[in-house]
Motif scaffolding. Structure first.
Motif, PDB file in Angstrom:
ATOM      1  N   LYS A 273       0.903  -1.392   0.144  1.00 28.35           N
ATOM      2  CA  LYS A 273       0.309   0.623   0.015  1.00 28.35           C
ATOM      3  C   LYS A 273       0.994   1.110  -0.431  1.00 28.35           C
ATOM      4  O   LYS A 273       0.719   2.295  -0.798  1.00 28.35           O
ATOM      5  CB  LYS A 273      -0.824  -0.003   1.259  1.00 28.35           C
ATOM      6  CG  LYS A 273      -1.841   1.261   1.465  1.00 28.35           C
ATOM      7  CD  LYS A 273      -3.188   0.845   2.470  1.00 28.35           C
ATOM      8  CE  LYS A 273      -3.666   2.074   3.259  1.00 28.35           C
ATOM      9  NZ  LYS A 273      -2.371   3.240   3.701  1.00 28.35           N
ATOM     10  N   GLY A 274       1.550   1.374   1.175  1.00 29.95           N
ATOM     11  CA  GLY A 274       2.546   2.915   1.438  1.00 29.95           C
ATOM     12  C   GLY A 274       3.729   2.725   0.376  1.00 29.95           C
ATOM     13  O   GLY A 274       3.358   3.356  -0.369  1.00 29.95           O
ATOM     14  N   GLN A 277       1.213   3.851  -2.691  1.00 29.26           N
ATOM     15  CA  GLN A 277       1.437   4.891  -2.853  1.00 29.26           C
ATOM     16  C   GLN A 277       2.180   6.303  -2.675  1.00 29.26           C
ATOM     17  O   GLN A 277       1.962   7.627  -3.407  1.00 29.26           O
ATOM     18  CB  GLN A 277       0.435   5.501  -1.666  1.00 29.26           C
ATOM     19  CG  GLN A 277      -0.963   4.761  -1.474  1.00 29.26           C
ATOM     20  CD  GLN A 277      -1.223   5.386   0.161  1.00 29.26           C
ATOM     21  OE1 GLN A 277      -0.999   4.530   1.366  1.00 29.26           O
ATOM     22  NE2 GLN A 277      -2.314   6.053   0.627  1.00 29.26           N
ATOM     23  N   THR A 284      -4.400   8.472  -2.957  1.00 26.93           N
ATOM     24  CA  THR A 284      -5.056   8.695  -1.331  1.00 26.93           C
ATOM     25  C   THR A 284      -5.297   7.606  -1.329  1.00 26.93           C
ATOM     26  O   THR A 284      -5.725   6.310  -1.652  1.00 26.93           O
ATOM     27  CB  THR A 284      -5.993   9.965  -1.283  1.00 26.93           C
ATOM     28  OG1 THR A 284      -6.958   8.925  -1.977  1.00 26.93           O
ATOM     29  CG2 THR A 284      -5.413  11.290  -1.651  1.00 26.93           C
ATOM     30  N   ASP A 285      -5.681   7.754   0.293  1.00 24.24           N
ATOM     31  CA  ASP A 285      -5.653   6.429   0.928  1.00 24.24           C
ATOM     32  C   ASP A 285      -7.053   5.456   0.809  1.00 24.24           C
ATOM     33  O   ASP A 285      -7.196   5.028   0.155  1.00 24.24           O
ATOM     34  CB  ASP A 285      -5.741   6.494   3.592  1.00 24.24           C
ATOM     35  CG  ASP A 285      -4.435   6.362   3.213  1.00 24.24           C
ATOM     36  OD1 ASP A 285      -3.814   6.228   2.505  1.00 24.24           O
ATOM     37  OD2 ASP A 285      -3.827   6.826   4.787  1.00 24.24           O
ATOM     38  N   GLU A 286      -7.999   6.635   0.381  1.00 28.25           N
ATOM     39  CA  GLU A 286      -9.670   6.536  -0.077  1.00 28.25           C
ATOM     40  C   GLU A 286      -9.119   5.956  -1.183  1.00 28.25           C
ATOM     41  O   GLU A 286      -9.831   4.938  -1.214  1.00 28.25           O
ATOM     42  CB  GLU A 286     -10.089   7.691   0.005  1.00 28.25           C
ATOM     43  CG  GLU A 286     -11.751   7.999   0.051  1.00 28.25           C
ATOM     44  CD  GLU A 286     -11.940   9.019   0.275  1.00 28.25           C
ATOM     45  OE1 GLU A 286     -11.662  10.289  -0.528  1.00 28.25           O
ATOM     46  OE2 GLU A 286     -13.415   8.687  -0.052  1.00 28.25           O
ATOM     47  N   ASN A 289      -8.245   2.246  -0.736  1.00 27.69           N
ATOM     48  CA  ASN A 289      -8.606   1.358  -0.333  1.00 27.69           C
ATOM     49  C   ASN A 289      -9.880   0.988  -1.092  1.00 27.69           C
ATOM     50  O   ASN A 289     -10.835  -0.141  -1.407  1.00 27.69           O
ATOM     51  CB  ASN A 289      -9.325   1.699   1.189  1.00 27.69           C
ATOM     52  CG  ASN A 289      -8.704   2.133   2.123  1.00 27.69           C
ATOM     53  OD1 ASN A 289      -7.472   1.289   1.823  1.00 27.69           O
ATOM     54  ND2 ASN A 289      -8.284   3.067   2.817  1.00 27.69           N
ATOM     55  N   PRO A 348       2.797   4.354   8.741  1.00 25.60           N
ATOM     56  CA  PRO A 348       2.163   4.789   7.620  1.00 25.60           C
ATOM     57  C   PRO A 348       3.051   4.009   5.563  1.00 25.60           C
ATOM     58  O   PRO A 348       2.263   3.920   5.122  1.00 25.60           O
ATOM     59  CB  PRO A 348       3.143   6.130   7.148  1.00 25.60           C
ATOM     60  CG  PRO A 348       3.550   6.151   9.210  1.00 25.60           C
ATOM     61  CD  PRO A 348       3.667   5.024   9.616  1.00 25.60           C
ATOM     62  N   GLY A 350       2.333   1.022   5.669  1.00 27.70           N
ATOM     63  CA  GLY A 350       1.840  -0.071   5.963  1.00 27.70           C
ATOM     64  C   GLY A 350       2.108  -1.639   6.155  1.00 27.70           C
ATOM     65  O   GLY A 350       1.375  -2.447   5.745  1.00 27.70           O
ATOM     66  N   SER A 368      -8.474  -0.086  10.173  1.00 29.05           N
ATOM     67  CA  SER A 368      -7.512  -0.294   8.825  1.00 29.05           C
ATOM     68  C   SER A 368      -7.856  -1.579   7.992  1.00 29.05           C
ATOM     69  O   SER A 368      -7.804  -3.018   8.845  1.00 29.05           O
ATOM     70  CB  SER A 368      -6.355   0.025   8.994  1.00 29.05           C
ATOM     71  OG  SER A 368      -5.557  -0.718   7.560  1.00 29.05           O
TER      72      SER A 368
END
Lengths: 431, 310
Positions: A273-274, A277, A284-286, A289, A348, A350, A368
C-alpha cells in the motif's frame, strides 16, 4: 623590520595552531562520551522510506543524546553480498537491516550476536513468536523483528469489475484464480499477476507460498522433494505461456504497474500500500482502499492456503564485533516498537507491527480494512521456510533453474530432476 | 706506447665509472620501485595466493567450522559441473562475438571518420560517449530498452513491422545473449574506433596514392595497403578487449543476472554467485584459478604481440 614581521607571523601561526589543537581537544572530550552506531540498511536507500526512517532516527537520537546513528545506505539487492564482505573482512557494522534469508546466513557465518540475552524482557515477551522464531538458528535468536511483511493476496477491484468479475469476490481457490487471470488478460495492457521469477534466493522464498498451496514445499532441513513438484511446475509454465505474468521480473518491479492500475492481482506484503502510494500522490488512502482489497492466497486442492514469512518481512541484527551491543539493541527495539517508529514508519508504510501491544496502543490498526485482514486472516496462514546455512545456496540454485522451466520447452520433469540432483549434492556435502 | 698506456688506463677508469654508475642507478631504481612493488604485490599477489590456497580447501562461509584440506577435490568437482561448462561456452560465445562485431563496426566508423574533413574532427569526441558511461549505467539503459513491456526496442520493431508481438528479449536464452552482446558492442565500439583511427593516421599516404595510381580500386587499396598497416593495432585492441570481456561483470549482472536459467551466465558472474550468493568460497576460488590461467596465457600472448613489429 622584516625580522619583526617574521616573528609576528610566526607567533600568529603558533597561536592559531595551538587554538586549533585546543578546539579539537575540546571536541574530543565532549564527543568521547558519544557512541556512534553504524547502521547498514536499505530503508534510507529508497525514496518511499528515506524521509520516514530519518525521522525515527532523529527521535531516537534526541531521546538518547549519547548515541549517534550513522546510517550506511545499501540497496536491498546488494545487502547480502555487502554484509558478507564487510563482516568477513573484519569491517562489520554495529547493526543492519536484513531479510530473513540473509540474516540467518550471516548467523550461520558466525558474525552475528544472539539477541536472547540482550533484548529487554518486556520486548521479547511482546514479540509475535512467528516473526521472532524466523531468526532462530541452532536454538538461538539472531534476528530482531522490525516490520511484519507477510504476503497477502491483493486484488484490484476496478480491473476485476472491468473484466466482468465481481470486485467483491476475489478468487478463493487456485482454479478460480486461473479463471480470473484468463478474464483479466483480455483487457489491454493489464498484467494479471505479480510473480517473482528472478534468479535469486528471494524468488524461491516468494514462490514458497504458491508451492505449499498448489503442491508441496521443495525442501526442508532434511529432505529435498523438488522432483515431486510436477503440479506446481505445470502451473508455473502455464502462467508464463499464457502471459499471465512478466517472466524474470523481481517482485518490486510490478509495484509501479500497480500504481498505474495495470496490475490485477498481487501477492505482496502490507507495505504494498505505502509503496504504491509513494509512486503517485493522487493515490490517497481513500483511492487505494477503493481500488485494492486484500485476502489470503487462493487455496489449493486441500482447501488450505499458506503465506511464507521471510519474503518481505524486515529484521535487524546486531553484529558480534560491535562494541556497543546494548545500545544497538536499544535502538533496534526503538525502531520496531516505539510509538514514534510505529507512527512515522511502520504504520504509514503499511507494515504490520511485530509486537502484540502495538495493536492495543494503536487501535486504528485493527480498524484499517487491510491491516484487519492481515492480522486476523493472513497471519494465521504463516509458514517459515527452512532458513539456515544452506538455504541461500539451495534457494538460489532452485530459483535459477526454475527459470529454465519458464523459458524453455524442456520437459518439466527433466528440469525438476536436474534441480533435485543439484540440491541433493548440497545436502550430501553436509553428511 | 705511453699514449697507449694512458688510453688503456683512461678506458679502464671509464668502464669502472660506468660500471659503478650502472650499479648505482640500478640500486636507485630498486629503491624507487620498491614501495610500489611492495604495495602491488600485497594488493595483487596476496589475494591471488590466498585464492590459490583456498581452492584446496572446502571452506564455505556459512559453515565456519568446515575448513579441511581437500587437495584437488574442487577441481575434480569442476570437471563434472555442468554449470561450469555452460559458463565456459557462454564466456567464449559472448567474448568472441562481442569483440568480432565491435571491431568490424569500429573499422567502418574509423575509416569513415578518417575521410571526413577537419571541421568534423569533433565527431571523434562524440563517438567516445558510450565508452565513458559506467558499465552499470549501460546495463540499466539496455535493460529498459530491451524490456518486454516498456522497452523501446520492442516498440520500434513492432512499429516497423519486424515483429508482430512483443519479444521477451531478456527471458529467452538465445535472445538474452544477443541483447547483452548488443549492449557490449555499443559500449566498446568507441575504444576500437579510437585505436583504429590512430592506426589509420600511420598508414603512409604515398603508399595509398601509389596503389590508386597503379589502378587499384578502394577495396583493393584497403585490402593490400591499409589493412596490413593497421593489422598490429587490430590484433592488440582485439586481444585487450578479449581479456577485458572475459572479466566483464556489470552489464551482464544488471541486464540478466546470468539468466534466464544459466543462458548468459559467464565465468566471472558464476564466480560471484558461488562466492556471494551460495557462499562456496573454496569452490569459487578453484573456478577463479582456472580463469586466471586462461587469462594469464592471453596476457602473455598480448605482451608478445606488443613487442612484435608489424
Amino acid at each position: 623590520m622584516s625580522k619583526v614581521k617574521s616573528v609576528c607571523l610566526l607567533t600568529l601561526l603558533v597561536g592559531l595552531v595551538l587554538m586549533l589543537v585546543a578546539c579539537s581537544a575540546g571536541e574530543t572530550s565532549s564527543e568521547s562520551n558519544q557512541i556512534e552506531l553504524e547502521f547498514v540498511n536499505w530503508a534510507t536507500a529508497e525514496k518511499a522510506t528515506e524521509e520516514k526512517i530519518n525521522k525515527v532516527i532523529d527521535a531516537f537520537e534526541s531521546e538518547n543524546p549519547n548515541i549517534k546513528i550513522k546510517p550506511v545506505t545499501v540497496p536491498f539487492s546488494e545487502i547480502q553480498n555487502q554484509l558478507t564482505v564487510m563482516s568477513n573482512g573484519g569491517n562489520a557494522p554495529d547493526i543492519a537491516q536484513v531479510d530473513a534469508s540473509t540474516g540467518v546466513s550471516l548467523a550461520a557465518m558466525g558474525v552475528l550476536q544472539p539477541v536472547d540475552d540482550l533484548l529487554s524482557q518486556d520486548y521479547e515477551s511482546d514479540l509475535i513468536s512467528s516473526y521472532y522464531d524466523t531468526g532462530l538458528y541452532e536454538d538461538k535468536h539472531y534476528l530482531v523483528p522490525w516490520t511484519g511483511g507477510i504476503n497477502g493476496f491483493w486484488y484490484n477491484k476496478k480491473i476485476m469489475k472491468e473484466a466482468g468479475l465481481d470486485p467483491n469476490k476475489p478468487p478463493k481457490t487456485m482454479v478460480e484464480l486461473d479463471s480470473a487471470m484468463e478474464a483479466v488478460k483480455k483487457l489491454p495492457d493489464v498484467i494479471p499477476l505479480q510473480f517473482d521469477t528472478s534468479p535469486r534466493a528471494f524468488a524461491a522464498t516468494f514462490q514458497w507460498s504458491f508451492m505449499a498451496t498448489i503442491d508441496k514445499i521443495p525442501f526442508d532441513n532434511e529432505n529435498v522433494q523438488v522432483d515431486e513438484l510436477t503440479k506446481y511446475g505445470e502451473w508455473l509454465r502455464k502462467l508464463v505461456e499464457k502471459e499471465y505474468t512478466l517472466p524474470g521480473k523481481k517482485l518490486g518491479e510490478f509495484r509501479p504497474l500497480a500504481a498505474q492500475n495495470r496490475l490485477a492481482f498481487a501477492f505482496d506484503a502490507p507495505l504494498f500500500k505505502g509503496t504504491v502510494q509513494s509512486f503517485d500522490d493522487a493515490i490517497t488512502d481513500e483511492v487505494f482502499n477503493e481500488t485494492w482489497g486484500v485476502t489470503t492466497l487462493p487455496a489449493g486442492e486441500d482447501g488450505k492456503s499458506y503465506s511464507a514469512i521471510g519474503g518481505s518481512d524486515h529484521f535487524t541484527a546486531v553484529f558480534e564485533d560491535s562494541e556497543h551491543k546494548k545500545e544497538a539493541v536499544k535502538f533496534l527495539e526503538f525502531l520496531a516498537n516505539s510509538d514514534v517508529a510505529l507512527e512515522e514508519y511502520v504504520m504509514p508504510m503499511g507494515n504490520l507491527p511485530v509486537t502484540s501491544s502495538a495493536a492495543e496502543r494503536f487501535p486504528e490498526l485493527k480498524e484499517s480494512p487491510h491491516m484487519k485482514v492481515f492480522l486476523n486472516d493472513i497471519l494465521p496462514t504463516a509458514i517459515v521456510p527452512p532458513f539456515g546455512a544452506d538455504y541461500a545456496d539451495m534457494a538460489t540454485t532452485f530459483a535459477t533453474q526454475m527459470q529454465e522451466l519458464i523459458t524453455t520447452k524442456t520437459s518439466i520433469q527433466e528440469i525438476l530432476d536436474q534441480i533435485q540432483k543439484d540440491l541433493d549434492t548440497v545436502t550430501a556435502d553436509n553428511e | 706506447m705511453p699514449n697507449n698506456k694512458f688510453r688503456k688506463k683512461k678506458n679502464n677508469v671509464q668502464l669502472k665509472n660506468r660500471g659503478g654508475n650502472l650499479h648505482d642507478s640500478s640500486k636507485t631504481a630498486v629503491i624507487l620501485l620498491a614501495p610500489g612493488l611492495i604495495i602491488m604485490s600485497f594488493v595483487i599477489l596476496y589475494p591471488l595466493l590466498r585464492a590459490f590456497i583456498l581452492s584446496f580447501y572446502n571452506r564455505e562461509l556459512t559453515k565456519p567450522n568446515q575448513n579441511s584440506f581437500v587437495l584437488f577435490e574442487n577441481f575434480q568437482r569442476l570437471l563434472h559441473d555442468d554449470t561450469f561448462w555452460t559458463t565456459v561456452k557462454n564466456t567464449f560465445t559472448f567474448t568472441l562475438t562481442t569483440v568480432f562485431i565491435s571491431v568490424i563496426i569500429a573499422l567502418v566508423i574509423a575509416i569513415a571518420l578518417d575521410q571526413l574533413p577537419k571541421k568534423f574532427s569533433g565527431l571523434r569526441g562524440l563517438i567516445l560517449i558510450p565508452w565513458v558511461i559506467p558499465g552499470i549505467v549501460v546495463g540499466f539503459l539496455f535493460l529498459y530498452m530491451f524490456d518486454y513491456d516498456v522497452g523501446i526496442i520492442n516498440f520500434f520493431l513492432q512499429r516497423l513491422g519486424v515483429i508482430e508481438e512483443y519479444v521477451p528479449w531478456l527471458m529467452d536464452g538465445n535472445l538474452a545473449m544477443i541483447a547483452i552482446i548488443v549492449a557490449h558492442v555499443w559500449n566498446q565500439i568507441p575504444f576500437h574506433t579510437l585505436m583504429i583511427a590512430a592506426g589509420l593516421k600511420t598508414v603512409p599516404r604515398d603508399l595509398q596514392e601509389a596503389a590508386f595510381a597503379e589502378g587499384a580500386n578502394r577495396w583493393q587499396e584497403f585490402w593490400h595497403v591499409t589493412l596490413p598497416n593497421i593489422k598490429g593495432i587490430l590484433v592488440i585492441s582485439s586481444l585487450l578487449m578479449l581479456i577485458r570481456n572475459f572479466n566483464n561483470f556489470p552489464i551482464i549482472f544488471t541486464m540478466t543476472g546470468g539468466g534466464p536459467g544459466e543462458s548468459t551466465l559467464t565465468s566471472v558472474l558464476h564466480i560471484y554467485k558461488l562466492a556471494f550468493e551460495k557462499f562456496q568460497l573454496s569452490y569459487a576460488s578453484a573456478v577463479g584459478m582456472i580463469w586466471v590461467v586462461v587469462l594469464l596465457v592471453m596476457s602473455i600472448v598480448y605482451i608478445r604481440l606488443l613487442q612484435k613489429e608489424y
